[in-house]
Design a protein around this motif. Structure first.
Motif, PDB file in Angstrom:
ATOM      1  N   ASN A 157       0.831  -1.210   0.000  1.00 41.79           N
ATOM      2  CA  ASN A 157       0.000   0.000   0.000  1.00 41.79           C
ATOM      3  C   ASN A 157       0.858   1.249   0.000  1.00 41.79           C
ATOM      4  N   ALA A 158       1.855   1.234   0.881  1.00 36.30           N
ATOM      5  CA  ALA A 158       2.708   2.414   0.980  1.00 36.30           C
ATOM      6  C   ALA A 158       3.438   2.647  -0.334  1.00 36.30           C
ATOM      7  N   ALA A 159       3.952   1.555  -0.931  1.00 37.21           N
ATOM      8  CA  ALA A 159       4.692   1.702  -2.189  1.00 37.21           C
ATOM      9  C   ALA A 159       3.779   2.258  -3.272  1.00 37.21           C
ATOM     10  N   GLU A 160       2.534   1.783  -3.281  1.00 40.27           N
ATOM     11  CA  GLU A 160       1.616   2.244  -4.321  1.00 40.27           C
ATOM     12  C   GLU A 160       1.341   3.728  -4.192  1.00 40.27           C
ATOM     13  N   ARG A 161       1.217   4.189  -2.937  1.00 37.17           N
ATOM     14  CA  ARG A 161       0.829   5.588  -2.749  1.00 37.17           C
ATOM     15  C   ARG A 161       1.995   6.541  -2.923  1.00 37.17           C
ATOM     16  N   TYR A 162       3.178   6.128  -2.473  1.00 32.68           N
ATOM     17  CA  TYR A 162       4.249   7.122  -2.407  1.00 32.68           C
ATOM     18  C   TYR A 162       5.473   6.766  -3.222  1.00 32.68           C
ATOM     19  N   ALA A 163       5.375   5.830  -4.159  1.00 37.38           N
ATOM     20  CA  ALA A 163       6.590   5.393  -4.859  1.00 37.38           C
ATOM     21  C   ALA A 163       7.257   6.573  -5.556  1.00 37.38           C
ATOM     22  N   PRO A 164       8.535   6.826  -5.259  1.00 41.11           N
ATOM     23  CA  PRO A 164       9.200   7.964  -5.904  1.00 41.11           C
ATOM     24  C   PRO A 164       9.522   7.696  -7.366  1.00 41.11           C
ATOM     25  N   SER A 165       9.701   6.445  -7.746  1.00 39.45           N
ATOM     26  CA  SER A 165       9.958   6.167  -9.158  1.00 39.45           C
ATOM     27  C   SER A 165       9.465   4.770  -9.460  1.00 39.45           C
ATOM     28  N   GLN A 166       9.228   4.536 -10.738  1.00 39.81           N
ATOM     29  CA  GLN A 166       8.702   3.225 -11.134  1.00 39.81           C
ATOM     30  C   GLN A 166       9.682   2.129 -10.799  1.00 39.81           C
ATOM     31  N   ARG A 167      10.955   2.434 -11.055  1.00 44.20           N
ATOM     32  CA  ARG A 167      11.945   1.393 -10.841  1.00 44.20           C
ATOM     33  C   ARG A 167      12.015   1.001  -9.378  1.00 44.20           C
ATOM     34  N   TRP A 168      11.941   2.022  -8.527  1.00 44.02           N
ATOM     35  CA  TRP A 168      11.955   1.768  -7.096  1.00 44.02           C
ATOM     36  C   TRP A 168      10.772   0.921  -6.707  1.00 44.02           C
ATOM     37  N   HIS A 169       9.619   1.237  -7.301  1.00 46.40           N
ATOM     38  CA  HIS A 169       8.394   0.513  -6.990  1.00 46.40           C
ATOM     39  C   HIS A 169       8.547  -0.955  -7.347  1.00 46.40           C
ATOM     40  N   ILE A 170       9.040  -1.196  -8.561  1.00 47.01           N
ATOM     41  CA  ILE A 170       9.197  -2.592  -9.002  1.00 47.01           C
ATOM     42  C   ILE A 170      10.217  -3.301  -8.116  1.00 47.01           C
ATOM     43  N   ASP A 171      11.316  -2.604  -7.838  1.00 47.93           N
ATOM     44  CA  ASP A 171      12.331  -3.219  -6.971  1.00 47.93           C
ATOM     45  C   ASP A 171      11.750  -3.618  -5.631  1.00 47.93           C
ATOM     46  N   THR A 172      10.968  -2.701  -5.060  1.00 52.87           N
ATOM     47  CA  THR A 172      10.407  -2.977  -3.742  1.00 52.87           C
ATOM     48  C   THR A 172       9.511  -4.203  -3.780  1.00 52.87           C
ATOM     49  N   ILE A 173       8.635  -4.237  -4.785  1.00 54.10           N
ATOM     50  CA  ILE A 173       7.717  -5.377  -4.842  1.00 54.10           C
ATOM     51  C   ILE A 173       8.501  -6.674  -5.032  1.00 54.10           C
ATOM     52  N   LEU A 174       9.523  -6.621  -5.874  1.00 55.65           N
ATOM     53  CA  LEU A 174      10.307  -7.830  -6.086  1.00 55.65           C
ATOM     54  C   LEU A 174      10.981  -8.260  -4.792  1.00 55.65           C
ATOM     55  N   HIS A 175      11.466  -7.270  -4.052  1.00 61.72           N
ATOM     56  CA  HIS A 175      12.117  -7.586  -2.788  1.00 61.72           C
ATOM     57  C   HIS A 175      11.152  -8.291  -1.849  1.00 61.72           C
ATOM     58  N   VAL A 176       9.920  -7.760  -1.765  1.00 60.61           N
ATOM     59  CA  VAL A 176       8.935  -8.382  -0.881  1.00 60.61           C
ATOM     60  C   VAL A 176       8.635  -9.795  -1.346  1.00 60.61           C
ATOM     61  N   LEU A 177       8.518  -9.967  -2.664  1.00 64.79           N
ATOM     62  CA  LEU A 177       8.180 -11.301  -3.156  1.00 64.79           C
ATOM     63  C   LEU A 177       9.286 -12.299  -2.865  1.00 64.79           C
ATOM     64  N   THR A 178      10.532 -11.831  -2.930  1.00 61.02           N
ATOM     65  CA  THR A 178      11.597 -12.787  -2.652  1.00 61.02           C
ATOM     66  C   THR A 178      11.672 -13.112  -1.168  1.00 61.02           C
ATOM     67  N   THR A 179      11.376 -12.136  -0.303  1.00 58.54           N
ATOM     68  CA  THR A 179      11.484 -12.415   1.130  1.00 58.54           C
ATOM     69  C   THR A 179      10.263 -13.123   1.670  1.00 58.54           C
ATOM     70  N   ALA A 180       9.094 -12.651   1.299  1.00 60.72           N
ATOM     71  CA  ALA A 180       7.898 -13.209   1.948  1.00 60.72           C
ATOM     72  C   ALA A 180       6.856 -13.595   0.927  1.00 60.72           C
ATOM     73  N   GLY A 181       7.295 -14.203  -0.148  1.00 59.54           N
ATOM     74  CA  GLY A 181       6.374 -14.503  -1.238  1.00 59.54           C
ATOM     75  C   GLY A 181       5.163 -15.305  -0.837  1.00 59.54           C
ATOM     76  N   GLY A 182       5.305 -16.139   0.157  1.00 56.86           N
ATOM     77  CA  GLY A 182       4.192 -16.992   0.519  1.00 56.86           C
ATOM     78  C   GLY A 182       3.073 -16.277   1.242  1.00 56.86           C
ATOM     79  N   ASP A 183       3.328 -15.075   1.730  1.00 57.25           N
ATOM     80  CA  ASP A 183       2.338 -14.402   2.570  1.00 57.25           C
ATOM     81  C   ASP A 183       1.627 -13.265   1.880  1.00 57.25           C
ATOM     82  N   VAL A 184       1.860 -13.061   0.592  1.00 56.95           N
ATOM     83  CA  VAL A 184       1.219 -11.923  -0.063  1.00 56.95           C
ATOM     84  C   VAL A 184      -0.156 -12.335  -0.559  1.00 56.95           C
ATOM     85  N   ARG A 185      -0.966 -11.330  -0.822  1.00 57.29           N
ATOM     86  CA  ARG A 185      -2.334 -11.621  -1.263  1.00 57.29           C
ATOM     87  C   ARG A 185      -2.350 -12.004  -2.737  1.00 57.29           C
ATOM     88  N   ASP A 186      -3.472 -12.570  -3.167  1.00 60.30           N
ATOM     89  CA  ASP A 186      -3.549 -13.084  -4.536  1.00 60.30           C
ATOM     90  C   ASP A 186      -3.488 -11.998  -5.587  1.00 60.30           C
TER      91      ASP A 186
END
Lengths: 173, 794
Positions: free
Chosen positions: B406-435
């Motif tokens: 949610n935070a990334a969606e609202r305040y992402a300073p750049s697209q690349r940062w946004h994608i990086d962040t989401i990828l980071h979350v998926l690699t760390t906690a991929g099993g716990d994210v929503r569908d």
């Protein structure tokens, strides 16, 4: 306060006071949940938990866990003080209270609790007053026993730690 | 039967039982003895037996047979028996039991007993388990006791009244006057009870609240007395005089001052005094300070006082005691909406609390941190949150992941940062994210066309390391399928290019396909990606063909279906393969929510406002329309998957390339339409009147099937709206009208409206069609009919 539970480290219930209506089954479930939650906490954690919509405040005194459930607007720090005050009252009454006192004299523990809390709220804020009321109530009980003794009935006296168990029975002859 | 043993001995016997079985044996014997005793007449040992029963009950064994005995004991004249009887009533009876009604009369009698201890027993029991009827019955008694008795009874009656009010709200009116008068008492117990009662009345009834506002000066007076007064041994707790009463008064003041300027003014001084003078070294002092802070923040206090309160919370945050920090964060959570800047000042400490070992503190810190994320601190906060995610307890993972998204969606300073962040979350906690994370991420990636190369490289590398996190693998497969050519090109601006060969890429996809860790949906993604690569790579098409044909006999029905369809694409429709598997167009947010079954009309309307993104073919698309066509072609297969995979499946959107050689064939096959002026096929004008021009284009797509495209344009100076076409054909001909491209014709031919009509002429009759045109121009509705007798191209 919604309920107050005392239980040992081994999961034995020593005192349970409910300030809200629940069925036996629900009570059992709540006690199980509480024991599970509280006994699983590591030693130096904070004394507060969130469980369903209640705030749980617990404190460990020697081998006993005192666990109280508060509503949203209750003050948790004050609840810690309430638990501490109750322990002090028990200590004053039994003289250096320990878990055994509460086991063998559970009804006294309840009576003291009833002089301190009522309906989930603090009833008497003065340590001395609670002690005085307990003494007077006990005296009333003793007096009545002594009176009934002359009529030859079973009698009952409370366990005092300093001497071994005294149970006096008079059988009508 | 052995004589029953005294209570202490029974307890000792139970405790010394070594096994559960032994314990049960002792208890069963005792219960039998107790039951026998109960049946006997009054024998003086009743309280004794009941006490034993209560002990057994506390251990968890059934004790309901003692309920009637409780009722009898309560009615006994002896205090000892009453005492135990009432205790039994509180433990064994509750308002749901029928037996509880039986004690109402006893309670009533005992309330008027001469001995105050008997009265107190009755009051206590009523307050503990009194049902609504009992409360209604006995309320007048309680009111009487509130007014005329000693302080011992008064304080108990006050709390009993609290219980009654909680059970039966209307009775609050009854107690209000008595409560008011109790505030003048000196006894702390009575005062406390009175304050609790007034609090209860004010919380339930706004009128009572108004009336009790007048008591604010009295309460302030009482409170001042407590704060300033000297040491009183009776009520002192670590230097604070009667903290229980202080806290209750503060709470009542909070309720009274909440929406009232005058009341809040009256308490300002007092609150400032309490806040500054209370000793905060012990828990008890902090309890009072905490209540003060809550009150200040809730009433209409002046700003100086508010600042003082927030500062106290800040001090709490720095306290070594975990409890205090927990409390501080909970309070800050309440005001983070209103006093956001004040809380922001303490952001550093709060973020530090994320690293605390205590689970409760961590949870509070997480909630507060997520609330404090803003555009200015997003980068540093996200670093901390991602660090927290890698080490947080499992129960907080899902919450953290969704908070980060949610935070990334609202305040992402750049697209690349946004994608990086989401990828980071998926690699760390991929099993716990929503569908919905997967389609959201796919849409995000599609929309940032300049980062396609970077994204596919990163995802490829992630795929090589770990294929266990399903959402990540799904996104990676999709990306490799879409942008595999960028990966193979071997050059990338944003990140170091990977030297991969086509075989490497296909290897990685095959690993996903074959791995037991992959969920069925993931394997679907991988298969489709493999198929897409057939148009993007040059050498290993055979390998792909063989993979696809193997899965044609897969046990998983979904995979099998896909594989069969792709096989068909290879064999029968090979000429279409390139176009079908072309790059995906930009996904619009609303079209993502559609599945195959939905009507084409909705799809068209949704795509209507689609703005064209740069880098994509400059044509408005109508993917759902083609979806229907394609479905007809391939036997109407349903794809019950996530919308993104629907799009990426066989029915992918078709950007029509004007210059592609396959385009001409495509148009024939799918009856493709061209809303732009440069239509390649000849069109015949069938109607021209009042500036409205209707042209017809028809294509034969099978022996008896024919698609007619009607294009309308407007050469007037004014716009035309609500433009609709209706068509009628001879009886034996089947007609199917597709949704028009729109109903608005702007002036001077700026845009056209297209309507496709599919005709089926199995009997090969002479084809005629009558078309009715209706529209609104310059405020007036017009209607006209034209008959079409000849169809060019037939």
């Amino acid at each position: 306060m919604r309920f107050l539970l005392l239980f040992s480290r081994q999961g034995k219930m020593r005192l349970q006071k409910w300030f809200m209506p629940l069925t036996e089954r629900e009570k059992k479930k709540v006690m199980r949940d509480m024991m599970m939650l509280v006994l699983a906490r590591p030693p130096r954690s904070s004394n507060f938990l969130q469980w369903r919509d209640l705030k749980i405040v617990y404190k460990r005194y020697a081998s006993l866990y005192f666990c109280a459930a508060l509503e949203e607007h209750d003050n948790e720090l004050l609840a810690l003080e309430v638990l501490h005050r109750y322990v002090e009252l028990l200590d004053k009454y039994f003289g250096n209270v320990c878990e055994l006192d509460i086991i063998f004299n559970f009804e006294k523990a309840y009576f003291i609790l009833d002089e301190f809390l009522m309906g989930g709220e603090v009833l008497e804020t003065s340590k001395i007053a609670v002690g005085v009321s307990m003494e007077e109530a006990d005296t009333l009980q003793e007096v009545q026993y002594k009176l009934s003794k002359t009529f030859g009935h079973w009698s009952f006296s409370h366990y005092s730690r300093s001497c071994c168990v005294i149970s006096r029975r008079w059988r009508s002859t | 039967m052995s004589p029953s043993i005294p209570l202490q001995e029974m307890i000792r016997a139970i405790r010394s039982a070594r096994t559960q079985c032994e314990e049960r044996g002792v208890i069963q014997r005792e219960c039998a003895a107790i039951r026998a005793q109960f049946r006997q007449a009054d024998n003086g040992a009743r309280s004794h037996n009941l006490a034993k029963l209560l002990y057994v009950h506390m251990l968890g064994y059934p004790a309901h047979f003692g309920q009637m005995e409780c009722v009898r004991m309560i009615a006994s004249p002896r205090y000892s028996e009453k005492r135990v009887g009432y205790l039994g009533a509180m433990m064994l009876l509750d308002e749901k039991q029928d037996a509880s009604l039986l004690i109402t009369n006893s309670i009533k009698n005992d309330l008027s007993h001469s001995n105050q201890y008997v009265q107190s027993l009755a009051l206590c029991t009523l307050a503990c388990m009194g049902s609504a009827e009992m409360c209604r019955d006995l309320a007048p008694e309680i009111d009487r006791l509130l007014r005329a008795s000693n302080s011992y009874i008064k304080k108990k009656a006050a709390l009993c009244a609290v219980h009654i009010v909680r059970k039966v709200h209307e009775l609050g009116e009854l107690f209000a006057p008595a409560a008011r008068s109790l505030l003048t008492e000196k006894n702390h117990g009575v005062l406390h009870g009175a304050v609790v009662l007034i609090t209860e009345l004010c919380e339930r009834n706004p009128e009572a609240l108004e009336r009790f506002r007048k008591t604010v000066p009295d309460l302030v007076q009482i409170m001042k007395g407590l704060v300033i007064s000297g040491y009183s041994p009776e009520h002192d707790v670590a230097g604070i005089s009667d903290p229980f009463l202080q806290v209750r008064i503060l709470r009542l003041l909070r309720i009274l001052g909440r929406h009232s300027e005058t009341a809040s003014d009256a308490m300002n001084d007092l609150l400032a005094q309490v806040a500054t003078n209370t000793d905060s070294t012990k828990t008890v002092g902090n309890a009072v300070l905490y209540e003060t802070v809550l009150t200040v923040l809730d009433i209409k206090s002046e700003s100086g006082l508010r600042v003082l309160a927030v500062n106290i919370l800040g001090r709490f945050l720095l306290n070594n005691d975990r409890n205090i920090r927990y409390i501080a964060m909970m309070s800050l959570q309440k005001i983070v909406g209103t006093d956001h800047n004040a809380v922001q000042r303490h952001r550093g400490t709060i973020v530090d609390c994320l690293k605390d070992h205590d689970a409760s503190v961590k949870r509070r810190a997480l909630e507060l941190s997520l609330a404090l994320v803003s555009a200015s601190n997003i980068r540093s906060m996200m670093k901390e949150l991602l660090l927290f995610l890698s080490s947080c307890p499992p129960e907080l993972r899902a919450q953290t992941a969704s908070g980060i998204f949610n935070a990334a969606e609202r305040y992402a300073p750049s697209q690349r940062w946004h994608i990086d962040t989401i990828l980071h979350v998926l690699t760390t906690a991929g099993g716990d994210v929503r569908d919905e994370t997967v389609p959201n991420l796919i849409q995000l990636i599609t929309n940032t066309s300049e980062l396609h190369c970077y994204t596919v490289h990163k995802l490829y590398r992630a795929l090589l390391t770990d294929i266990s996190q399903q959402p990540l693998v799904q996104v990676a497969c999709w990306c490799i399928g879409e942008y595999g050519d960028l990966l193979l090109k071997g050059e990338c601006q944003e990140t170091e290019p990977a030297q991969v060969t086509e075989d490497d890429v296909l290897d990685s996809l095959e690993t996903v396909l074959q791995s037991h860790m992959s969920a069925p949906a993931t394997r679907g993604f991988a298969l489709t990606a493999t198929m897409k690569l057939s148009t993007r790579i040059t050498d290993n098409v055979d390998r792909i063909r063989s993979i696809v044909s193997i899965y044609g006999s897969c046990i998983d029905v979904e995979l099998q279906q896909r594989a069969v369809e792709y096989n068909a694409l290879f064999k029968k429709y090979d000429h279409m393969r390139a176009a079908v598997l072309e790059r995906m167009p930009v996904i619009e947010k609303n079209s993502l929510g559609q599945t195959n079954g939905e009507s084409a009309v909705e799809a068209i309307k949704a795509v209507q406002p689609a703005t064209v993104k740069q880098g994509e073919p400059p044509l408005p698309l109508q993917p759902a329309n083609q979806v229907c066509d394609l479905l007809d072609l391939l036997g109407g297969s349903e794809e019950p998957l996530q919308p993104s995979s629907v799009q990426s499946g066989t029915a992918s959107g078709l950007p029509i390339n004007n210059s592609s050689t396959a385009g001409g064939d495509l148009l024939d096959l799918l009856g493709g339409f061209e809303p732009t002026p440069a239509a390649p096929a000849p069109a015949v004008t069938v109607y021209e009147k009042d500036g409205v021009n209707l042209t017809l284009l028809c294509e034969k797509h099978s022996d008896s099937g024919l698609t007619v495209t009607l294009t309308a344009s407007n050469s007037n100076d004014s716009d035309i709206s609500s433009f609709t076409l209706q068509a009628a054909v001879p009886k034996s001909v089947q007609l199917h009208m597709k949704a028009p491209s729109g109903d608005f014709l702007p002036a001077r031919g700026a845009a056209k409206v297209t309507q496709m009509v599919v005709l089926n002429n199995p009997n090969k009759v002479n084809l005629k069609m009558r078309v009715r045109i209706s529209y609104t121009s310059q405020g007036s509705a017009c209607q006209d009919t034209v008959q079409i007798d000849s169809f060019p191209g037939l």
